[in-house]
Write an enzyme that holds these catalytic residues in place. Structure first.
Site, short mmCIF file in Angstrom:
data_model
loop_
_atom_site.label_atom_id
_atom_site.label_comp_id
_atom_site.label_asym_id
_atom_site.label_seq_id
_atom_site.Cartn_x
_atom_site.Cartn_y
_atom_site.Cartn_z
N GLY D 130 -5.23 -0.98 -11.35
CA GLY D 130 -4.96 0.11 -10.41
C GLY D 130 -4.62 1.39 -11.13
O GLY D 130 -4.27 1.40 -12.31
N CYS D 131 -4.70 2.50 -10.40
CA CYS D 131 -4.50 3.81 -11.03
C CYS D 131 -3.04 4.03 -11.43
O CYS D 131 -2.74 4.37 -12.57
CB CYS D 131 -5.01 4.93 -10.13
SG CYS D 131 -4.40 4.88 -8.44
N PHE D 132 -2.12 3.86 -10.47
CA PHE D 132 -0.69 3.97 -10.82
C PHE D 132 -0.35 2.96 -11.92
O PHE D 132 0.37 3.28 -12.88
CB PHE D 132 0.18 3.68 -9.60
CG PHE D 132 0.48 4.87 -8.74
CD1 PHE D 132 0.94 6.06 -9.29
CD2 PHE D 132 0.34 4.80 -7.36
CE1 PHE D 132 1.23 7.16 -8.49
CE2 PHE D 132 0.65 5.89 -6.55
CZ PHE D 132 1.09 7.06 -7.11
#
Lengths: 321, 321, 321, 321
Positions: D130-132
């Protein structure tokens, strides 16, 4: 009518004061002093005021003035008051940080009405709080007042470009700032001093750390602080305590709906919202940095000093979008 | 490998050149000259290049250089070339406006490949077009080439903040520019000269007015021009003529779907779109002002000068959002 | 006190009305009708009004109401008035476009105070002008009033996202709109009809073309129109005529300093600026699309209808930044 | 040439993949599947790709395909793989969160090259982070690898609008989001699971809290995380450890100059910066959420899987401004 003079009239906070005071029903502006722009129409500098006023920047004249807002910038108020002996009848509201720390020792009252309302009513000299300080203090006052601060406090707060003043610089350049964010002065921001002092005023035994990460956001106005710390209160009790604390403070609203920052932009309001996660109490606090964080609060203080309703002239149309 | 030097390496167009050239498969950078930042790493100024290059700003050294991009700013190229006699083997691509008007008379070729591709291939010295000029000229070249310009041309074009360079100023200040637009230099913009010259090169008998209203937009990159003029062509004929004109020009795409500006941001592309309303032909033209409007076009010109495929190193990932 | 009801209370223009009317010293809000949100607090939809009002959305109740603002959206006012017979004593201010064209024939007055102030004072039913229409008409009224329109008029006007309403869509998506601009409805925008009608009301012999290119900008509020047309007046004469025309109209200010759009955001003001280039008169006109372009003008009309000073409740603090 | 197919080709991450892969020197795109847009040109949806490709959305065809990127959205990959039995020779890179938790147990490798490079090289199935998660994990990997995490970790991270996908909604509406920020899913964001798992992979004894406040920012691309936790290392030692950890990882750069978020926008890079305040180590981590946080990392993983240099096709021109 309250007769108002402004020192340092060409800056951001002075402009914002004028945007409020020109429509304030109990105020008459007697002078707007500016060294750099003396003689020019105010609307040459604060261009949105075109059509609203024909006033010019001029010299200070204290004979027919009741209160002076000093908007000269940090470090300059002390100098100004040293060089200029103001008549005794003049009240002062200083928007710089010069007299905030240990304000009392210097004859000033720290002008956060939600903390010091009664003293403000009697004050001659007011040190108007900082923008970050206001946003964060409003978020934790009810905890400190109830002696509930026990562990470290963690704060991340993002602020608009007007918080950094109007001097053009690399980091105020649109090409850089547009669509950009950056942390600055982590753990060392100058407002930590006044926040800590405020907390200790209410809860002198607090001895933990206040961790503060300031962020520059890509918008013009507003501050959003997220604050969390360990807390014994359950969420409902917390809401109740916050409601009680702010019962007589018309600009602070406790909400159970997560607020976004823009809800308070162009108003003098502060919205507070709470969540509880295990032992952690999360507080979201949002204000407009130029209003509740500066010039709006200054007018609120003036209203209190002159015994008129606290909200006079501060029924401001929100920007909405 | 083409050996490239850059003069005036600390400005916006030089930074943008470096962003392209560092990944260009046929280029080796021999020097990036900067008086103000000599000795510093390039990534101290163009901070996004951190991790992409270890180059420092240094002195110009022409011995192992094939081509020099001059990014010094308007008015400074002439001065530079007067003070510095470059070796004869060096090709020059000048990004300032110094040699654009009457370029030929000064030994330069006006570097718009969609107008002068063959001359560019043989050119030693290239005057790289202006950003507004590129966007607008690409919108009207097919009309001028077909002798179809007959009445006044009306142009409104909005440009990003990078078009105004990196000097901090009142109008580059984020607090002012955020959410703001303003007209400037209406009917008098300096690019009118090169646009008019370009039109006359193709259609020498054109004698009507080019009305140009430039607008500063609140974004960093991009230009969108809306252009209209009376035209005999029906819409389908117009599309066909535009398609034909740009058949061999890989960076210009004719589209029947109304383009928004951001579709071309971070690319060297120009999108052209047409509508016909009564006798009026409307042309929408969009480019990235720093790429097709400056450094991207400069690389395109370099590719042509050195006989490599026009798109080499210019397959740029669009920003998309 | 003027007793005000609002129909269609959940949309953008209703929210903006409420932001004004809650602080209007002569207004009492009797109902805010909304079918979709009946029973909910107003501040659930217009979230910035939290703390300013405890009103709920409810049913229309005309018994204690003097004037109704209809904010239902284009096409819906006609339907509403067909389905709901309002008592005769009720004044109506309609913010949709339903009754703007040939307003008189339908028993309405076109509510542009700078054109029809005397009729508005006596009007029961007002068709509040469109946002683009207001901005452009204010730019050309003095010319039409003096019979000075002789050639084509060229208009390019850029508007904020609130002009397109609150329905989420592809082109209202932040990821798309951020840093983006796009032309739409070139030469065919629906406001052309009311603009033309207004021009002909003052100068019935005008028979040339009004060329209008609307642009969607990447900001929330505001419209900036650049307008030019051939004109016999020299610049000083033009300024004088504009000054004279707007002498009794407090919301229009003629300025010799080029205005940017944000100077009028969050106000009901219009700034007009002129330049002369050969025979062309350039007019820059800026307004806030939700205020002078919609809800602010609606309140201005209400003030006139009820015989109170035109600016009552419209002394709005500009956003400034 | 690596033969690539894309499932779910109309979404944000698929568009971003295409922006990279169309210029990737070792890739040939065999199909871009989309149910909703089957038969349409890709550039009808990803409009910035106009002129870059003539591909249409079509059916999946695995016969001539080496690797499939699944971009269908969270929850849909599991469904897709249940309903579609892919040939054994096909490698899969899944951009959803479906197989991230306990990836190994499900036959997947968690595709963070800075954590699992060797396993990725041999992996058939990759769960792309995921990005975060990527931004935060890169900030703390060197601490966990050295067993240095001892106390609570405090994270505040702000993300762009593209992180929330392309569905129009109230909170994706430009009028709302413009100039606005808001906290969401405080302490409960779904990425906490994969971050915790990653930390425990390196430092299994870590048992303190990871406090994570996600913020929606008013920009399209980018994530900036500020992270702090108690740490024994002095600042120089910390820098040295971080340098060592990332020595063989070309997309992570350790910098002693405070980075702003935009420095990495439109690149696959991550910049890490450190400060020490008393016992607290502050880590600033910035990435582009659609690149290093999604599609760029997916291509990096593909490069590793196919044994070509990790940076192939990922030398992306930064946006700069």
């Amino acid at each position: 009518m309250i007769k108002v003079g402004i020192i340092g009239g060409a800056g951001y906070t002075a402009g914002e004061l004028l945007r409020i005071l020109l429509w304030h029903p109990e105020v008459e502006i007697t002078f707007v002093q500016s060294i750099s722009h003396a003689g020019q129409p105010i609307s040459k500098v604060h261009k949105d005021l075109l059509g609203d006023t024909d006033l010019d920047f001029g010299q200070a004249d204290y004979t027919c003035t009741d209160v002076v807002f000093i908007c000269s910038g940090h470090g300059k108020t002390k100098l100004f008051l040293k060089q200029n002996k103001l008549p005794e009848h003049i009240k002062i509201i200083d928007l710089s940080m010069d007299y905030r720390p240990q304000a009392n020792d210097k004859g000033f009252i720290y002008g956060l009405p939600e903390l010091n309302k009664e003293q403000i009513k009697d004050a001659n000299y007011i040190a108007n709080p900082g923008c970050f300080a206001t946003c964060i203090e409003l978020g934790i006052l009810p905890l400190a007042a109830a002696n509930q601060l026990k562990e470290d406090i963690h704060v991340n707060a993002i602020t608009g470009s007007t918080g950094a003043g109007q001097n053009p610089s690399t980091t105020s350049h649109f090409s850089w700032k547009n669509n950009n964010v950056v942390v600055y002065k982590a753990f060392t921001h100058q407002h930590l001093k006044e926040i800590t002092e405020t907390v200790l005023q209410l809860q002198p035994n607090y001895s933990k750390q206040l961790n503060f990460i300031p962020v520059r956001g890509n918008f013009s106005r507003g501050i959003m602080a997220s604050i969390y710390t360990d807390c014994d209160w359950e969420i409902e009790e917390a809401y109740q305590k916050y409601q009680e604390y702010y019962l007589t403070h018309p600009f602070v609203t406790i909400t159970k709906d997560l607020p976004d920052m823009k809800q308070v932009v162009n108003t003098n309001k502060c919205f507070l919202y709470l969540e509880k996660h295990d032992r952690k109490l999360l507080i979201i606090s949002v204000i407009d940095n130029l209003l509740k964080g500066a010039s709006g609060q200054a007018v609120q203080n003036m209203n209190l000093q002159f015994g008129i309703p606290e909200k006079t002239g501060l029924g401001l149309k929100p920007i909405g979008f």
